[in-house]
Design a protein around this motif. Structure first.
Motif, PDB file in Angstrom:
ATOM      1  N   GLN A  82      13.484  98.158  -2.404  1.00  0.00           N
ATOM      2  CA  GLN A  82      13.354  98.649  -3.766  1.00  0.00           C
ATOM      3  C   GLN A  82      11.926  98.382  -4.230  1.00  0.00           C
ATOM      4  O   GLN A  82      11.424  97.257  -4.135  1.00  0.00           O
ATOM      5  N   GLU A  84       9.235  98.816  -7.453  1.00  0.00           N
ATOM      6  CA  GLU A  84       9.161  99.031  -8.893  1.00  0.00           C
ATOM      7  C   GLU A  84       7.705  99.049  -9.318  1.00  0.00           C
ATOM      8  O   GLU A  84       6.945  98.136  -8.992  1.00  0.00           O
ATOM      9  N   ARG A  95      11.198 103.205 -10.639  1.00  0.00           N
ATOM     10  CA  ARG A  95      11.933 102.467  -9.614  1.00  0.00           C
ATOM     11  C   ARG A  95      12.310 103.417  -8.500  1.00  0.00           C
ATOM     12  O   ARG A  95      12.783 104.519  -8.743  1.00  0.00           O
ATOM     13  N   ARG A  97      14.376 103.333  -4.713  1.00  0.00           N
ATOM     14  CA  ARG A  97      15.177 102.581  -3.764  1.00  0.00           C
ATOM     15  C   ARG A  97      15.332 103.398  -2.496  1.00  0.00           C
ATOM     16  O   ARG A  97      15.640 104.581  -2.537  1.00  0.00           O
TER      17      ARG A  97
END
Length: 140
Positions: A82, A84, A95, A97
């Motif tokens: 992930q 960010e 974000r 993922r």
């Protein structure tokens, strides 16, 4: 008129929602059509097989080895990441993922012993040492 069209195109492609849509579409195509490939090298000695799997971005806890039978080893790697990004100036948070799973069946020409197996992972290389079951008969 030419300036108006140019301005409309600029504003069309400057729209954040459209950029996000295009980025998401690009990510989907990339993930769907570019599978994760695990290159391996296999060496054989009289005592063992040495398998070297090149998985540079993997984490040790996401690597799994399993025997399917005496002559096939299943290697699976999970990439779960992930990212960010925070832009304090525009108060924007992005974000992303990523989740991918790669599997590789490694077929061995002879059965191996499932005891005394050694596996180590360092610098993106998984090294697996499998003792051979076969015995060589010396000829005099």
């Amino acid at each position: 008129m030419k300036k108006d069209l140019s301005h409309m195109l600029d504003s069309f492609f400057d729209d954040r929602s459209l950029k996000k849509l295009l980025y998401t579409l690009d990510e989907y195509v990339h993930r769907t059509f570019s599978p994760v490939y695990i290159p391996i090298d296999v060496r054989e000695t009289k005592e063992e097989y040495v398998i070297i799997a090149h998985i540079p971005n993997a984490k040790r806890e996401n690597i799994h080895l399993q025997f399917v039978d005496d002559t096939r080893l299943l290697l699976s790697v999970v990439y779960d990441e992930q990212i960010e990004t925070i832009d304090d100036e525009n108060k924007f948070v992005h974000r992303q993922r990523t989740y991918e799973r790669a599997m590789k069946s490694i077929f061995l020409p002879y059965p191996v012993s499932q005891t005394n197996i050694q596996a180590s992972f360092q610098d993106g290389k998984l090294i697996i040492r499998l003792p051979q079951k076969k015995t060589f008969i010396p000829i005099e």
